[in-house]
Design a protein around this motif. Structure first.
Motif, PDB file in Angstrom:
ATOM      1  N   LEU B 718       0.837  -1.213  -0.160  1.00 38.80           N
ATOM      2  CA  LEU B 718       0.206   0.008   0.008  1.00 38.80           C
ATOM      3  C   LEU B 718       0.994   1.170  -0.026  1.00 38.80           C
ATOM      4  N   ASP B 719       2.039   1.006   0.834  1.00 39.79           N
ATOM      5  CA  ASP B 719       2.882   2.312   0.652  1.00 39.79           C
ATOM      6  C   ASP B 719       3.430   2.609  -0.963  1.00 39.79           C
ATOM      7  N   ASP B 720       3.926   1.600  -1.449  1.00 36.62           N
ATOM      8  CA  ASP B 720       4.388   1.542  -2.616  1.00 36.62           C
ATOM      9  C   ASP B 720       3.193   2.212  -3.525  1.00 36.62           C
ATOM     10  N   LEU B 721       1.975   1.606  -3.607  1.00 38.54           N
ATOM     11  CA  LEU B 721       0.963   2.131  -4.380  1.00 38.54           C
ATOM     12  C   LEU B 721       0.760   3.627  -4.160  1.00 38.54           C
ATOM     13  N   LEU B 722       0.936   4.072  -2.854  1.00 40.47           N
ATOM     14  CA  LEU B 722       0.457   5.507  -2.520  1.00 40.47           C
ATOM     15  C   LEU B 722       1.532   6.268  -3.354  1.00 40.47           C
ATOM     16  N   GLY B 837      10.855 -13.275 -13.791  1.00 38.89           N
ATOM     17  CA  GLY B 837      10.413 -14.663 -13.910  1.00 38.89           C
ATOM     18  C   GLY B 837       9.850 -15.323 -12.528  1.00 38.89           C
ATOM     19  N   ASP B 838      10.602 -15.380 -11.420  1.00 38.69           N
ATOM     20  CA  ASP B 838      10.259 -16.069 -10.238  1.00 38.69           C
ATOM     21  C   ASP B 838       9.678 -15.205  -9.372  1.00 38.69           C
ATOM     22  N   SER B 839       8.247 -14.934  -9.302  1.00 36.72           N
ATOM     23  CA  SER B 839       7.926 -13.806  -8.371  1.00 36.72           C
ATOM     24  C   SER B 839       7.772 -13.931  -7.064  1.00 36.72           C
ATOM     25  N   ARG B 840       7.893 -15.328  -6.789  1.00 35.29           N
ATOM     26  CA  ARG B 840       7.875 -15.734  -5.031  1.00 35.29           C
ATOM     27  C   ARG B 840       9.378 -15.149  -4.588  1.00 35.29           C
ATOM     28  N   ALA B 841      10.169 -15.474  -5.273  1.00 32.17           N
ATOM     29  CA  ALA B 841      11.464 -15.040  -4.715  1.00 32.17           C
ATOM     30  C   ALA B 841      11.612 -13.512  -4.474  1.00 32.17           C
ATOM     31  N   ALA B 842      10.836 -12.783  -5.487  1.00 31.93           N
ATOM     32  CA  ALA B 842      10.861 -11.380  -5.429  1.00 31.93           C
ATOM     33  C   ALA B 842      10.166 -10.971  -4.021  1.00 31.93           C
ATOM     34  N   GLY B 843       9.198 -11.583  -3.830  1.00 32.66           N
ATOM     35  CA  GLY B 843       8.303 -10.960  -2.470  1.00 32.66           C
ATOM     36  C   GLY B 843       7.864  -9.509  -2.792  1.00 32.66           C
ATOM     37  N   GLY B 844       7.935  -8.913  -3.592  1.00 30.17           N
ATOM     38  CA  GLY B 844       7.511  -7.520  -4.042  1.00 30.17           C
ATOM     39  C   GLY B 844       6.292  -7.703  -4.680  1.00 30.17           C
ATOM     40  N   ALA B 845       5.912  -6.458  -4.702  1.00 32.16           N
ATOM     41  CA  ALA B 845       4.637  -6.289  -5.804  1.00 32.16           C
ATOM     42  C   ALA B 845       4.886  -5.875  -6.949  1.00 32.16           C
ATOM     43  N   GLY B 846       6.288  -5.909  -7.316  1.00 34.35           N
ATOM     44  CA  GLY B 846       6.458  -5.438  -8.708  1.00 34.35           C
ATOM     45  C   GLY B 846       6.307  -4.090  -8.981  1.00 34.35           C
ATOM     46  N   LEU B 847       6.492  -3.205  -8.016  1.00 33.64           N
ATOM     47  CA  LEU B 847       6.190  -1.727  -8.234  1.00 33.64           C
ATOM     48  C   LEU B 847       7.628  -1.029  -8.255  1.00 33.64           C
ATOM     49  N   ILE B 851       8.260   2.775  -9.832  1.00 31.93           N
ATOM     50  CA  ILE B 851       8.614   3.803  -8.813  1.00 31.93           C
ATOM     51  C   ILE B 851       9.817   4.519  -9.328  1.00 31.93           C
ATOM     52  N   CYS B 852      10.905   3.707  -9.387  1.00 29.23           N
ATOM     53  CA  CYS B 852      12.128   4.444  -9.890  1.00 29.23           C
ATOM     54  C   CYS B 852      12.001   5.378 -11.165  1.00 29.23           C
TER      55      CYS B 852
END
Lengths: 89, 889
Positions: B718-722, B837-847, B851-852
């Motif tokens: 939610l922070d990222d989204l915001l 590719g492996d989204s689990r490993a990332a653990g982020g929302a892909g934002l 944002i960058c």
């Protein structure tokens, strides 16, 4: 739908109309030439009244038949042209 | 042998029958039950007035004298009719559009509604028609004389001629001058002449069939009889053959009576299409038996009998009384129908182009004088009819009635053919002017009178003039103009008159300038198929509608005038009888009036009412040149359609963009829900387990830990989204400060626990001082370092950070030794929710990268992926001093 390569239907129809009115304009010229042809032979020995008369009346009749054949389609063209003009106004 | 009085009685009965037919037709038409009377068949039959007594009797005489030459008189009209599409159609359309009342009206209207030209053509027509009417009277009296002679009587032929003329005058006055509007069909007369057309056709064919099949014995014998006759050898004279064909064609459209039936009485253009073949067929039938009758007559009848009357004398010689009577009635029909229509046509011309202009001018205030104009016009017509028949009778008495019928007919034809150049020029050439037409007509008329008309009278010109020329001027000898002698008289006149006539028309038209109204009319007639009767001729004026109504009532009659005014008022949306005297209305009114009193008179009357100012320059400019108008119009259309196409393209683009945005938004929403749902699902299930209880402390602590982790993840998301939405909406406020690049980098790496397992190597211009929002830039660095930690899954992860000054910018490259990013994903990696590719490993929302990118944009820089560096490589470009750059912009 028209087959590819065929001109569109409307185009074709107006093309026919133009050619038909060409024919109507050419007919009297054609007739004049036919009627003037006896000048070529009438002075010769073959130019008897009876035979030349048959030729003239024959041509005459043919012209009448062609004019009769053209008359109906030409009427339709004239009416279509008038309708178009009325629409345009 | 029918007795003379039998013939006389038959003749009177037949005339009575014709009167009855005419009356019946008028009554039927009045009740609106005479549609067939206005059909193509009756129209065609009414054209048969071309076949006069000259045809009926004279053609056989002509054939007996000159063989087949007679047929030229029919070939000409045949050519005109089968070519109707080119000429007659236009003539009829113009006639209907302009409400033309006669051939004089046509010429007058075309050349600026000129009274001079109308009068000139009228004069010419009277000159040319009078002998023709005399010819008809002569043929009727001659045919009477045949019976009288057989009867041993010697009737007063002159008196007979007088009574015939008087009877015809009564008929023409009765049925021809009922109404003023010449455009309205004369139903009674049309019915009568259609009846007569049938009678003469039947009579002639009956005589022909009788001669061929009974007298001669069959077609073959007839053929032989022609071959054996004095006319067996055809001595064709090429000049006459072509010349007479042309003359007949010209006369067919120019003769006032032919113009009357062909154009004025035409109620439907379709009838012309029918007549185009039906009338040539009629002519064909009328002439098919001419040569056989002539040949058989020459062989069987005494040498002194008149070949012009073979049609009568052959049945008489064979004692076929009934057939002779039928032939007589056929001849009578031919003569009378022609005289009636010719008289009416001429009377219309005289009243409209001679009497009315004089009457208008003589009145104290022209159109404003009281009194019924209709009475004046109708009386003028009645008197004209009587006068024309009187003239014809006079000519008949003076000429002595001894000449061959055919020559009179040809003289008449040659006279009226003088109208042809003005007519054709007027219909097809906008440049033809009034002066040119008047000069051509005058010259043609003069030559015709001098070389053909006067010499046709016995003693019309003194002998000395014929042989020596006037006052010894030999080049003016009537039959050898310009000293060229030896031409056939008819051809001589035809060539010189039409040559000079056309020459004068063309030459003077080229050097003179037409008046505005001439140009308007010229455009309206030449372009009749394109524009219709659209010529505008009236300025808006101050004339009172009531004055107009008063005048119109006197011309059209009260009922009709009121109907016209009321219709116009309704069209204008007014009640009552008084419309605004608008331009359109004045035009329409003029056309209505023209149908009654002719174009020139109607124009003059309206001109007087409205103060004369008929055409303004602006009007002229507006309508005279339709070509320019049409071109302008099509150019405007083209511009409009181009504009439309442009707008459509723009709309399409906008639509695509909106669609794309909507799809993006939908996808974004879908992804958000998905991202929120996953942690929520685990929070819910683990909290349910905790609520149910019945488990050890260790488990409870583990489950609470999971819930806490997932809640943290949610918060981060939610922070990222915001953050992203703030950045995207541009509402972010930057805290600008001076700081070394190296310091910012240090903070970032510290925040990531020094990079964890990743060995970080820094080099380059790290001492560069940046004026920017250091915290935001550090956020970007953290993101890139964390990415490296997540994705560079190799044994010894290694990140190289290189800074380089590039003018006002600083480039900072982050290159690791991981597997890098596949080419297919490079494009999408900066979009929201894009994950490797492996989204689990990332653990982020892909934002992160999204944002960058937003931050870099805010900071005036860019972030891009640098392919081909061995691992994942990002290049940041950031301005050294954001403020300066902003100011520079």
């Amino acid at each position: 739908m028209s087959a590819p390569g065929d001109p569109p239907f409307l185009e074709r129809r107006s093309y026919r109309r133009r050619r038909l009115s060409d024919a109507a304009r050419a007919l009297p010229i054609f007739g004049t030439v036919l009627f003037m042809l006896p000048v070529l032979w009438a002075a010769g020995p073959g130019g008897t009244t009876a035979r030349s008369g048959l030729y003239l009346f024959g041509c005459w009749f043919v012209l009448i038949v062609i004019a009769a054949a053209l008359s109906r389609p030409l009427t339709r063209i004239a009416e279509a042209a008038r309708d178009d003009k009325d629409d345009a106004r | 042998m029918p007795a003379f009085d039998v013939i006389l009685i038959a003749c009177i009965l037949y005339a009575t029958f014709l009167f009855a037919v005419a009356f019946a037709a008028e009554r039927l038409a009045a009740r609106g039950r005479a549609r067939w009377l206005r059909g193509g068949a009756v129209y065609t039959l009414s054209l048969s007035i071309y076949c006069t007594a000259w045809t009926f009797y004279g053609a056989v005489g002509y054939a007996a004298r000159s063989g087949l030459e007679f047929v030229t008189i029919y070939l000409g009209p045949t050519l005109v009719l089968i070519g109707w599409w080119g000429l007659l159609r236009k003539l009829v359309r113009v006639g209907r559009a302009q409400r033309i009342t006669s051939v004089a009206d046509l010429i007058s209207s075309r050349f600026g509604k000129s009274n001079l030209l109308g009068g000139l053509v009228t004069l010419l027509a009277v000159f040319a028609t009078t002998p023709y009417i005399a010819l008809q009277l002569q043929s009727v009296t001659l045919s009477f004389a045949v019976f009288a002679a057989e009867d041993g009587m010697a009737p007063e032929l002159d008196a007979l001629g007088f009574w015939v003329a008087a009877g015809l005058a009564v008929f023409a006055v009765l049925f021809g001058t009922r109404r003023l509007d010449a455009n309205e069909r004369h139903d009674g007369i049309v019915a009568a002449i259609a009846t007569e057309a049938i009678v003469k056709l039947v009579a002639f064919i009956a005589v022909g069939v009788f001669v061929v099949f009974i007298v001669a014995g069959g077609p073959t014998q007839t053929f032989a009889a022609i071959d054996a006759s004095p006319i067996a050898a055809w001595e064709l004279r090429p000049g006459r053959w072509a010349g007479l064909t042309f003359l007949a064609a010209a006369a067919f459209i120019c003769l006032p009576r032919m113009f009357q039936v062909l154009v004025v009485e035409n109620s439907d253009e379709r009838h012309l299409a029918i007549a185009s073949w039906a009338f040539p067929l009629y002519l064909f039938a009328m002439s098919a038996f001419t040569v056989p009758i002539a040949a058989v007559g020459l062989a069987r009848l005494p040498a002194d009998s008149n070949p012009d009357l073979y049609v009568l004398s052959l049945p008489l010689a064979e004692n076929q009384d009934g057939l002779a009577l039928l032939a007589f009635l056929g001849g009578f029909s031919s003569a009378t129908s022609m005289v009636i229509v010719a008289a009416i046509a001429l009377a219309t011309m005289i009243s409209n182009h001679v009497v009315m202009p004089i009457w208008l001018r003589s009145g104290p205030s022209g159109a404003f004088v009281s009194g019924d104009v209709r009475n004046v016009a109708l009386s003028a017509r009645r008197i004209s009819i009587v006068g024309i028949l009187g003239l014809g009778y006079l000519y008949f008495r003076l000429s002595g009635g001894g000449e061959a019928l055919a020559s009179i007919g040809l003289i008449s034809f040659a006279g009226i053919a003088q109208v042809l150049p003005a007519m054709i020029g007027g219909l097809f050439w906008r440049g033809a002017t009034r002066v040119g037409a008047a000069a051509g007509l005058t010259l043609g008329l003069a030559i015709w009178v001098w070389t053909l008309f006067l010499p046709s009278f016995a003693g019309g010109l003194p002998e000395i003039v014929m042989t020596e020329g006037p006052f010894g001027a030999g080049w003016l000898r009537p039959e050898a103009l310009f000293g060229i002698a030896g031409i056939d008289p008819i051809l001589h006149t035809l060539c010189w008159s039409l040559l000079l006539n056309t020459g004068a028309l063309v030459l003077l038209s080229l050097v003179t300038f037409p008046s505005p109204i001439e140009r308007l009319q010229g455009a309206a007639m030449v372009n009749v198929f394109r524009t219709g009767p659209g010529a505008r001729g009236w300025q808006p004026t101050h004339v009172e509608a009531e004055d107009l109504l008063v005048m119109a009532q006197r011309i059209l009659g009260p009922a009709e005038a009121q109907a016209v005014f009321r219709a116009e008022a309704m069209r204008q949306g007014k009640l009552g009888y008084l419309p605004n005297p608008s331009q359109e209305f004045l035009e329409r009114l003029e056309r209505e009036l023209a149908g009654s009193v002719g174009g020139a008179t109607a124009h003059a009357m309206l001109g007087q009412m409205t103060g004369g100012g008929a055409v303004s320059v602006e009007e002229l400019m507006r309508v005279a040149d339709e070509t320019a108008q049409i071109m302008e119009y099509s150019a405007r259309l083209e511009t409009q359609s181009r504009e439309l196409a442009r707008t459509a393209a723009q709309l399409r683009e906008a639509n695509e963009k909106l669609t794309r945005l909507s799809v993006q938004k939908d996808a974004f929403l879908g992804q958000i829900s998905h991202e929120l749902r996953t942690p929520m699902t685990s929070i819910r299930s683990f909290s349910e387990i905790l609520r149910d209880g019945g488990m050890g402390d260790a488990d409870r602590a583990r489950f609470a830990g999971v819930i806490h982790d997932e809640a943290l993840r949610l918060t981060r998301l939610l922070d990222d989204l915001l953050d992203l939405s703030v950045l995207e909406s541009g509402q972010v406020s930057l805290r600008m400060a001076e700081e070394q690049l190296g310091a910012i980098l240090d903070r970032a790496i510290q925040a990531c626990d020094g990079g964890g397992p990743v060995r970080i190597e820094r080099r380059g211009a790290l001492d560069t001082v940046l004026v920017t929002d250091g915290d935001r830039l550090a956020q970007v660095f953290i993101n890139l370092v964390m990415n490296c930690r997540k994705y560079a899954l190799v044994a010894e992860p290694h990140l190289r950070i290189t800074a380089r000054r590039d003018g006002e910018m600083v480039e900072i490259d982050f290159v690791d030794n991981g597997p890098g990013i596949p080419t297919g994903e490079q494009e999408m990696m900066f979009e929201k929710f894009a994950r490797g590719g492996d989204s689990r490993a990332a653990g982020g929302a892909g934002l992160g990268l999204a944002i960058c990118r937003e931050i870099m944009t805010r900071l005036g820089g860019t972030i891009s992926y640098l392919p081909g560096q061995g691992g994942a490589a990002f290049r940041l470009r950031v301005p050294r001093a954001l403020g300066h750059l902003r100011a520079a912009e």
